[in-house]
Design a protein around this motif. Structure first.
Motif, PDB file in Angstrom:
ATOM      1  N   LYS A  33       0.477   5.217  -1.762  1.00  0.00           N
ATOM      2  CA  LYS A  33       0.196   6.225  -0.739  1.00  0.00           C
ATOM      3  C   LYS A  33      -0.001   7.577  -1.406  1.00  0.00           C
ATOM      4  N   GLY A  34      -1.041   8.261  -1.007  1.00  0.00           N
ATOM      5  CA  GLY A  34      -1.345   9.538  -1.649  1.00  0.00           C
ATOM      6  C   GLY A  34      -2.383   9.408  -2.734  1.00  0.00           C
ATOM      7  N   SER A  35      -2.528   8.197  -3.285  1.00  0.00           N
ATOM      8  CA  SER A  35      -3.600   7.988  -4.253  1.00  0.00           C
ATOM      9  C   SER A  35      -4.916   7.914  -3.493  1.00  0.00           C
ATOM     10  N   THR A  36      -6.005   7.992  -4.222  1.00  0.00           N
ATOM     11  CA  THR A  36      -7.289   8.030  -3.553  1.00  0.00           C
ATOM     12  C   THR A  36      -7.937   6.659  -3.516  1.00  0.00           C
ATOM     13  N   THR A  47       0.806  -1.213   0.000  1.00  0.00           N
ATOM     14  CA  THR A  47       0.000   0.000   0.000  1.00  0.00           C
ATOM     15  C   THR A  47       0.842   1.268   0.000  1.00  0.00           C
ATOM     16  N   ASP A 101       3.132   1.900  -1.928  1.00  0.00           N
ATOM     17  CA  ASP A 101       3.354   2.319  -3.312  1.00  0.00           C
ATOM     18  C   ASP A 101       2.289   3.292  -3.805  1.00  0.00           C
TER      19      ASP A 101
END
Lengths: 516, 285
Positions: free
Chosen positions: A501-504, A497, A499
């Motif tokens: 991080k920051g995505s929605t 996860t 990788d």
């Protein structure tokens, strides 16, 4: 012990008012698409009645479900050899006329009509051919039509009743009916999964929801034949089969499925139950009279420490275990023994349970002399020479269970594979709780009598109050105990996860297709 | 397309030209006629032609030779009489021009009483044939054994009784009674020289050996003697009737096996009752 979790349901038929709100909610969300117009993943049937598709319960017609074959079971109309032989022409497949030809109306004719002497009308047009049609059938065409020769009297469940019993049932003064809402049962031993030649259908390990993978489905339609509840449908637009998905996107977000969320009568309960997957085969192979009991035996007690350990070993989350302990379904099915599976004799071990409707006799016809009354009437008034009275002033507040308006044999044929004793047990409980609550709230029932009834039904007043609360007063969170789906854990099995991080959001993302 | 047509035309012209060669009457007689006819040596398959030019007018002979069947069908009583006299064996059209026929007639005329022009095959009489000859002949006829020089088996076009379940070919004559119809010499001659155009074409590069001819002739003789009384198994009616019978049996079996299979919608009876009710009660007036 191989403990797994199953999201299962209870429908309380005493509360269903037959408003079809559930059907519409489902339709608007899921099946309002080309090729799916005729599908009703959720439908409400009037019983006695033929249902949708017509006579779906008659497996001599549709050959769905399992059949006992010695010590084992086999699919009636599908399976390896039979499926292969019939793979290009499946003779037991329902045709569109067994469902109904979907239609709409030319509403634009109403708006665009020029000024005329008469009101414009909107003609019905077929949603398949686009041409005007005479509507002959709909998904609930037999709605409220108990006693009719075309629908009620063709109910396959009536076959076990004698001619006299049937006639008694359909006498005008005794005529009764109740509603039977149906969705996919998300069975423990699903015939659709077993029948699929492509292996497109699967039962989710974490919550038992049965799904059809739309990418793998090759439209052999064996599931349509195999499902004895006729809850798998073929979409002629996409060329894939579809079925109820128990609104899993909603469940995963903690919402109740649309049909349950919208239910006006609040008849629907949803919760998780633990079951022993190792015992499914033996249970499905058991004798017809033991089917219901052994199915209930497969469901495990979430308070049992051994079960809890086995559940933990199988990777069942603590949150799920907690949800299983609070499950209203577990209470209705196991603790109180009030809910029964629909047509257990199909041997799919359905995980949707029904509390059968009580339908007590609340009045009787008595012979009276109306002459005195007639004398009081104005001489110009119409005089009825009848000498009977629809008498609601019975000594017993409700008649006995044996006097129920719907024969016990009929109910047993629906919910307990013909075992009337099981229906009587549930009815006794329902009646005892009514008596008990009448004593509490109105007070016109003899206290001793209410206690005797509770005792006979195997309840105490505390349990009766608890059942009453969950039946009549329950709030959203009492009726729907949805376990957290832990999607984050599922995603962690596939990727790190960090990788993303920051995505929605979490989950499996698919880019939308644009253009033609 | 046009170019193709042109090329085709050229090819056709070349082939026709090479085929047209000035041939003498004698050559023509040997090639086309002598399998079935003699001049002054008696009947063979067809009549003895000695003196025929004196018996018939040249015009009559021209018509008969160029296309005997057309002439017979045109209603000439003499031609018909001859056709019937010789077992209704059709004389194949030789494909000769009027000039060639005239040179042929001139040759016959010049031979007077008798001629040695002949392709008569000198062969042992068939009475010497052994059962081995007959069985070899059968194998050759049915194609089980190939001809030494290749060439299609007789069964491709001809048939005899009891050959096989399917019978032989129906393109050409049934050879059951060939021996009695054509006489021994005529039959052997025809097998050897193949005077019929299609047959000739088929064996043009595949001449039969003398032994093969003998075996085939022996076989056909035995067929004639033993099986004349049998009905030919290769009648087309029999095939059609057995096919129809089989179809009826098959459909019957299907109807039996799938008698209980659902044939219409479950709702059919409901719709039917409602429609009947409406048409009897509401729409009646």
């Amino acid at each position: 012990m191989n403990v797994r979790a199953q999201i299962s349901m209870v429908f309380h038929l005493d509360k269903c008012i037959g408003c079809h709100t559930c059907s519409i909610a489902c339709k608007n969300i899921w099946t309002d698409r080309k090729g799916a117009e005729y599908m009703w993943w959720n439908n409400v049937e009037t019983k006695p009645g033929t249902g949708y598709p017509t006579k779906w319960e008659d497996q001599n017609v549709y050959n769905g479900g399992w059949r006992k074959d010695g010590d084992d079971i086999e699919l009636r109309g599908a399976g390896k050899l039979r499926g292969l032989v019939n793979i290009f022409h499946n003779p037991h497949l329902p045709v569109i006329d067994d469902y109904y030809e979907p239609f709409t109306y030319k509403y634009l004719d109403l708006i665009e009509s020029p000024a005329m002497d008469d009101q414009p009308t909107a003609r019905p047009v077929s949603l398949i051919t686009g041409k005007p049609i005479n509507i002959k059938m709909g998904p609930n065409w037999d709605d409220d039509l108990s006693g009719t020769p075309d629908y009620a009297r063709k109910d396959p469940n009536l076959e076990v009743l004698s001619e006299a019993e049937r006639e008694a049932m359909f006498q005008l003064e005794k005529l009764a009916f109740f509603y039977l809402p149906r969705i996919c049962n998300h069975c423990l031993n699903p015939a659709c999964v077993a029948s699929c030649p492509s292996g497109a259908i699967y039962k989710r390990g974490e919550d038992g929801i049965v799904l059809i993978n739309q990418k793998v489905c090759r439209a052999w339609r064996m599931c349509v034949t195999a499902c004895p509840y006729k809850k798998s449908y073929y979409n002629w637009g996409t060329g894939k089969s579809e079925k109820c998905i128990l609104c899993y996107p909603r469940l995963e977000s903690g919402y109740a499925p649309a049909c349950m969320h919208s239910c006006v009568g609040r008849i629907r309960y949803l919760g998780v139950m633990l079951y022993d997957a190792d015992r499914i085969h033996d249970t499905a192979c058991s004798d017809e009279k033991d089917l219901v009991d052994s199915q209930l035996d497969v469901i495990l007690n979430p308070y049992d420490e051994e079960v809890q350990r086995a559940a933990a070993a199988n990777g069942i989350a603590n949150s799920t275990l907690k949800a299983a302990q609070n499950s209203p379904v577990y209470k209705f099915v196991k603790e109180w023994g009030m809910a029964l599976p629909l047509h257990p004799e199909f041997r799919t071990l359905p995980m949707l349970f029904y509390v059968p409707p009580l339908l007590p006799v609340m009045a009787k016809l008595s012979t009276v002399n109306n002459d005195e009354q007639a004398k009081k009437m104005d001489e110009r008034a119409k005089h009825w020479p009848d000498n009977w009275l629809y008498d609601t002033s019975t000594e017993e507040l409700w008649g006995t269970i044996e006097q129920s308006r719907m024969p016990l044999k009929y109910m047993a044929n629906l919910f307990s594979a013909g075992d009337e004793g099981k229906i009587v047990n549930v009815m006794k409980k329902l009646l005892a709780i009514r008596m008990h609550r009448r004593r509490v709230t109105v007070g016109d029932v003899d206290a001793q009598k209410a206690d005797i009834m509770l005792k006979e039904a195997g309840l105490d007043s505390l349990t009766a109050d608890e059942i009453y609360y969950l039946t009549s007063l329950a709030k959203f969170d009492d009726r729907f105990v949805i376990p957290a789906s832990h999607r984050e854990q599922a995603i962690e099995m596939l990727e790190f996860t960090g990788d993303v991080k920051g995505s929605t959001g979490f989950g499996f993302m698919e880019k939308p297709e644009r253009g033609l | 397309m046009k170019i193709h047509l042109k090329i085709l035309t050229v090819i056709v012209i070349i082939i026709t030209c090479s085929g047209v060669q000035a041939q003498t009457g004698q050559e023509l007689f040997t090639q086309k006629c002598s399998a079935c006819h003699t001049i002054g040596k008696g009947k063979l398959v067809g009549p003895d032609l000695s003196g025929v030019t004196k018996k018939r007018s040249e015009d009559w002979l021209l018509k008969f030779i160029s296309s005997s069947q057309n002439f017979v069908n045109s209603g000439d009583s003499e031609a018909k009489k001859i056709f019937e006299e010789f077992n209704k064996i059709v004389m194949p059209d030789p494909g000769l021009s009027d000039a060639e026929i005239k040179s042929l007639l001139a040759f016959i005329d010049s031979q007077g009483g008798s001629s040695t022009a002949s392709t008569q095959v000198t062969m042992r009489p068939l009475s010497e044939a052994t059962p081995q000859n007959v069985s070899r002949g059968e194998s050759l006829f049915s194609g089980e054994v190939a001809f030494a020089n290749g060439g299609g088996a007789c069964v491709s076009c001809h048939t005899v009784p009891n050959l096989s379940d399917l019978g032989g070919g129906t393109l050409s004559k049934d050879l059951t009674t060939a021996y009695s119809r054509l006489s021994e010499a005529g039959m052997v001659n025809i097998i050897q020289t193949q005077p019929f155009p299609v047959m000739k074409q088929a064996f043009v590069n595949h001449t039969l050996t003398g032994e093969e001819v003998f075996d085939l002739a022996a076989y056909l003789k035995s067929v004639d003697e033993n099986q004349k009384h049998l009905e030919n198994s290769n009648k087309p009616e029999k095939f059609i009737y057995s096919g129809l019978g089989g179809l009826v049996l098959l459909l019957g079996a299907f109807a039996g096996i799938w008698h209980y299979r659902r044939k219409r919608s479950v709702n059919h009876s409901i719709y039917k009752r409602q429609e009947d009710y409406l048409s009897n009660n509401i729409f009646k007036n």
